[in-house]
Scaffold this active site. Structure first.
Site, PDB file in Angstrom:
ATOM      1  N   LYS A 129     -31.001  -2.726 -14.021  1.00 41.18           N
ATOM      2  CA  LYS A 129     -30.919  -1.714 -15.084  1.00 41.18           C
ATOM      3  C   LYS A 129     -30.592  -2.413 -16.389  1.00 41.18           C
ATOM      4  O   LYS A 129     -29.978  -3.482 -16.391  1.00 41.18           O
ATOM      5  CB  LYS A 129     -29.809  -0.711 -14.768  1.00 41.18           C
ATOM      6  CG  LYS A 129     -29.948   0.620 -15.479  1.00 41.18           C
ATOM      7  CD  LYS A 129     -30.917   1.543 -14.761  1.00 41.18           C
ATOM      8  CE  LYS A 129     -31.194   2.801 -15.516  1.00 41.18           C
ATOM      9  NZ  LYS A 129     -31.927   3.768 -14.675  1.00 41.18           N
ATOM     10  N   ASP A 169     -35.540   5.235 -19.354  1.00 46.73           N
ATOM     11  CA  ASP A 169     -34.388   6.026 -18.916  1.00 46.73           C
ATOM     12  C   ASP A 169     -33.998   6.847 -20.150  1.00 46.73           C
ATOM     13  O   ASP A 169     -34.857   7.068 -21.023  1.00 46.73           O
ATOM     14  CB  ASP A 169     -33.254   5.109 -18.413  1.00 46.73           C
ATOM     15  CG  ASP A 169     -32.163   5.858 -17.643  1.00 46.73           C
ATOM     16  OD1 ASP A 169     -32.352   6.115 -16.449  1.00 46.73           O
ATOM     17  OD2 ASP A 169     -31.129   6.218 -18.233  1.00 46.73           O
TER      18      ASP A 169
HETATM   19  P1  NDP Z   1     -34.167  11.672 -21.905  1.00 52.08           P
HETATM   20  O1  NDP Z   1     -33.659  10.778 -22.956  1.00 52.08           O
HETATM   21  O2  NDP Z   1     -35.612  12.025 -21.891  1.00 52.08           O
HETATM   22  O3  NDP Z   1     -33.343  13.032 -21.903  1.00 52.08           O
HETATM   23  C1  NDP Z   1     -31.977  13.044 -21.745  1.00 52.08           C
HETATM   24  C2  NDP Z   1     -31.470  14.464 -21.874  1.00 52.08           C
HETATM   25  O4  NDP Z   1     -30.107  14.500 -21.458  1.00 52.08           O
HETATM   26  C3  NDP Z   1     -31.488  14.958 -23.299  1.00 52.08           C
HETATM   27  O5  NDP Z   1     -31.704  16.341 -23.315  1.00 52.08           O
HETATM   28  C4  NDP Z   1     -30.094  14.613 -23.792  1.00 52.08           C
HETATM   29  O6  NDP Z   1     -29.626  15.431 -24.848  1.00 52.08           O
HETATM   30  C5  NDP Z   1     -29.277  14.853 -22.550  1.00 52.08           C
HETATM   31  N1  NDP Z   1     -28.109  13.951 -22.597  1.00 52.08           N
HETATM   32  C6  NDP Z   1     -28.119  12.599 -22.543  1.00 52.08           C
HETATM   33  N2  NDP Z   1     -26.900  12.090 -22.644  1.00 52.08           N
HETATM   34  C7  NDP Z   1     -26.086  13.141 -22.778  1.00 52.08           C
HETATM   35  C8  NDP Z   1     -24.701  13.270 -22.922  1.00 52.08           C
HETATM   36  N3  NDP Z   1     -23.891  12.185 -22.955  1.00 52.08           N
HETATM   37  N4  NDP Z   1     -24.200  14.526 -23.012  1.00 52.08           N
HETATM   38  C9  NDP Z   1     -25.021  15.607 -22.965  1.00 52.08           C
HETATM   39  N5  NDP Z   1     -26.357  15.540 -22.824  1.00 52.08           N
HETATM   40  C10 NDP Z   1     -26.869  14.340 -22.733  1.00 52.08           C
HETATM   41  O7  NDP Z   1     -33.750  10.986 -20.518  1.00 52.08           O
HETATM   42  P2  NDP Z   1     -34.309  11.246 -19.047  1.00 52.08           P
HETATM   43  O8  NDP Z   1     -34.732  12.653 -18.891  1.00 52.08           O
HETATM   44  O9  NDP Z   1     -35.256  10.166 -18.734  1.00 52.08           O
HETATM   45  O10 NDP Z   1     -32.995  10.966 -18.161  1.00 52.08           O
HETATM   46  C11 NDP Z   1     -32.114  12.010 -17.755  1.00 52.08           C
HETATM   47  C12 NDP Z   1     -31.315  11.544 -16.551  1.00 52.08           C
HETATM   48  O11 NDP Z   1     -32.214  11.255 -15.473  1.00 52.08           O
HETATM   49  C13 NDP Z   1     -30.492  10.275 -16.744  1.00 52.08           C
HETATM   50  O12 NDP Z   1     -29.334  10.370 -15.946  1.00 52.08           O
HETATM   51  C14 NDP Z   1     -31.396   9.185 -16.169  1.00 52.08           C
HETATM   52  O13 NDP Z   1     -30.649   8.062 -15.759  1.00 52.08           O
HETATM   53  C15 NDP Z   1     -31.981   9.927 -14.992  1.00 52.08           C
HETATM   54  N6  NDP Z   1     -33.221   9.409 -14.442  1.00 52.08           N
HETATM   55  C16 NDP Z   1     -34.319   9.208 -15.230  1.00 52.08           C
HETATM   56  C17 NDP Z   1     -35.489   8.757 -14.672  1.00 52.08           C
HETATM   57  C18 NDP Z   1     -36.733   8.597 -15.473  1.00 52.08           C
HETATM   58  O14 NDP Z   1     -37.757   8.271 -14.887  1.00 52.08           O
HETATM   59  N7  NDP Z   1     -36.736   8.830 -16.773  1.00 52.08           N
HETATM   60  C19 NDP Z   1     -35.584   8.422 -13.247  1.00 52.08           C
HETATM   61  C20 NDP Z   1     -34.398   8.755 -12.485  1.00 52.08           C
HETATM   62  C21 NDP Z   1     -33.265   9.211 -13.091  1.00 52.08           C
HETATM   63  P3  NDP Z   1     -29.643  14.868 -26.351  1.00 52.08           P
HETATM   64  O15 NDP Z   1     -31.070  14.753 -26.728  1.00 52.08           O
HETATM   65  O16 NDP Z   1     -28.886  15.890 -27.115  1.00 52.08           O
HETATM   66  O17 NDP Z   1     -28.929  13.538 -26.304  1.00 52.08           O
HETATM   67  O1  2IT Z   2     -33.014   5.763 -12.834  1.00 47.49           O
HETATM   68  C1  2IT Z   2     -34.192   5.501 -12.566  1.00 47.49           C
HETATM   69  O2  2IT Z   2     -34.607   5.457 -11.400  1.00 47.49           O
HETATM   70  C2  2IT Z   2     -35.111   5.264 -13.681  1.00 47.49           C
HETATM   71  N1  2IT Z   2     -34.713   5.378 -14.842  1.00 47.49           N
HETATM   72  C3  2IT Z   2     -36.528   4.859 -13.421  1.00 47.49           C
HETATM   73  C4  2IT Z   2     -36.628   3.403 -13.093  1.00 47.49           C
HETATM   74  C5  2IT Z   2     -38.015   2.857 -12.995  1.00 47.49           C
HETATM   75  O3  2IT Z   2     -38.105   1.619 -12.911  1.00 47.49           O
HETATM   76  O4  2IT Z   2     -39.005   3.599 -12.981  1.00 47.49           O
END
Ligand code: NDP
Ligand code: 2IT
Length: 448
Positions: A129, A169
């Site tokens: 990561k 992420d």
């Molecule tokens: P994005 O940046 O696309 O979206 C994040 C969302 O979460 C936004 O709406 C943001 O709000 C909110 N957010 C982030 N940090 C905070 C915080 N500290 N407090 C309140 N709201 C918060 O990210 P993703 O959708 O990609 O990721 C979301 C989650 O999913 C994370 O935990 C990530 O690790 C996990 N994840 C992502 C994957 C991927 O493929 N993208 C795969 C597996 C897990 P704001 O815009 O106001 O900050």
């Molecule tokens: O938390 C996760 O699994 C991710 N942000 C996606 C990682 C990836 O390599 O696709």
């Protein structure tokens, strides 16, 4: 707090001692260790050869300066991280997070989770990561691009399709991956598509990767519901966050007949009892890059609340898809009181240990992140397969692969929970199934 088996206490104490103040990392290690007592009792050889000590210590940690110039000519300095945690199963694989809260402990927790998640997918990917404490909010296109270029100017030397393959992420989506891929290609003079995943379709990306985490989490919840003869049809669903994972969770829930009534971002929570208008959310978030509060201004009947917890909105299914520790014990108690049937973690470690304990005690179907959100990284591995064979698959083929992978992850967790005498406990099942595959590979590879 659940006790850790005494045979594991010494290793856990070393983790606390060696990584002081890294609270999220401690939490992630503890959560896995709480499940491993049964495993080492059955098979004490996992205690030998420093295996557990090695699994908790990253193979390599890279921390670097990221200087960049804003539109006014002012220089900023951020900190970049890449934690290459474990390569027993394949090249390090895991996302990059750009958020002001990022520090070493957060990247280590995410990297540690990623080892077991990637193991659960059954695919040839190790765990890693990275990210930066850079805050993309309010930054122009030019500033984002220059930051990504500066970040990659240092990181590129540590990457490679057989070495380390980042993706997105929080704060890193297709736009940022594009700028980073462009810089990698320029510095190395190689069109090495397999070095990053989450790329655009025209330049080596995979269909379904954008949707994969949210779709996968929804497939996982569907599988859990089916074990109780239930389905998504007609369920009221609350999805926190409004980013990549949340948006495509909403899309798949709606396709399966569920009704999403609330979403959120760090500015508050949005409730629309008529069901979220996904086209409007996508326009606001993906095209206009605005806040979700805007939705309430444009849609009658919708309300935005700057204060309060999204988890107080009564629902059948909760899908936390924003960030770590966003769902507390108090929230879990409210959800349970309101009759929640299932919780699927789209985010990484969104439920606090107390919340998890309450869900398990109440026999709520609880899909932990390392299983439920594995569809994203699994589809990244499918992107790597397509890159390696210079091929690209249709949306239907790729989505079918994703749904099969999620079904397999669900059954591995369920079967492992049964085998260890805790039917329906997906936390235990995911931790043990994820641990065993990577631990067995590490043993076969010797003390390295
Ligand atoms: P994005 O940046 O696309 O979206 C994040 C969302 O979460 C936004 O709406 C943001 O709000 C909110 N957010 C982030 N940090 C905070 C915080 N500290 N407090 C309140 N709201 C918060 O990210 P993703 O959708 O990609 O990721 C979301 C989650 O999913 C994370 O935990 C990530 O690790 C996990 N994840 C992502 C994957 C991927 O493929 N993208 C795969 C597996 C897990 P704001 O815009 O106001 O900050
Ligand atoms: O938390 C996760 O699994 C991710 N942000 C996606 C990682 C990836 O390599 O696709």
């Amino acid at each position: 707090m659940v006790a850790i088996d005494e045979k594991l206490e010494g290793v856990y104490a070393t983790v606390l001692h060696r990584s002081p103040g890294e609270l999220e990392f401690h939490q992630a290690v503890r959560e896995v260790f709480e499940s491993l007592g049964l495993v080492v009792a059955k098979n004490p050889s996992y205690l030998a050869e420093g295996l557990l000590e090695r699994i908790c210590e990253p193979e390599r940690q890279i921390i670097f300066r990221v200087p960049w110039t804003d539109d006014k000519g002012q220089v900023h300095v951020n900190r970049g991280f890449r934690v290459e945690f474990n390569s027993a199963l394949g090249p390090y694989k895991g996302g990059l997070r750009f958020h002001p809260s990022v520090n070493l402990g957060i990247i280590k927790f995410l990297g540690f989770e990623q080892i077991f998640k990637n193991s659960l997918t059954g695919m040839p990917i190790g765990g890693g990561k990275g990210g930066s404490d850079f805050d993309p909010k309010g930054r122009s296109e030019g500033e984002i691009m220059r930051f990504c270029q500066s970040f990659m100017t240092e990181l590129y030397r540590h990457l490679g399709e057989h070495t380390d393959v980042p993706a997105g992420d929080i704060g890193v989506g297709g736009r940022e991956i594009g700028y980073m891929f462009g810089q990698y290609k320029r510095i190395t003079n190689r069109y090495e598509a397999g070095v990053l995943t989450g790329k655009g379709i025209a330049w080596g990306g995979s269909l379904v990767r954008t949707e994969a985490t949210g779709y996968g989490a929804t497939f996982f919840v569907k599988e859990m519901l089916e074990t109780r003869g239930d389905a998504m049809e007609g369920k009221k669903v609350v999805v926190s966050g409004a980013g990549n994972v949340a948006i495509y969770t909403v899309e798949k829930v709606q396709q399966l007949g569920g009704k999403v009534i609330a979403m959120s971002d760090s500015g508050g929570c949005l409730v629309d009892q008529d069901g979220i208008d996904l086209a409007l959310i996508k326009d606001i978030k993906n095209n206009r890059r605005e806040r979700i509060s805007q939705y309430a201004k444009e849609r009658t009947g919708a309300h935005h609340y700057a204060e309060g917890s999204i988890w107080s909105v009564p629902c059948d299914i909760a899908m936390p898809s924003a960030t770590q520790n966003e769902l507390t014990g108090r929230d879990a108690a409210i959800l349970i009181r309101n009759g929640v049937k299932a919780v699927g973690e789209g985010a990484n470690m969104p439920s606090t240990p107390e919340a998890i304990r309450l869900f398990l005690e109440a026999k709520v179907l609880f899909g932990p992140g390392k299983a439920a959100n594995a569809g994203g990284v699994a589809t990244s591995a499918l992107e790597m397969q397509q890159n390696a064979s210079r091929d690209s698959w249709t949306f239907e083929t790729t989505e079918k692969r994703l749904s099969e992978i999620m079904r397999n992850i669900h059954s591995s967790c369920a079967n492992m929970a049964d085998e260890y005498g805790a039917p329906g406990n997906y936390v235990l099942g995911a931790n043990i199934a994820g641990f065993k595959r990577v631990a067995d590979a590490m043993r076969a590879l010797g003390v390295v």
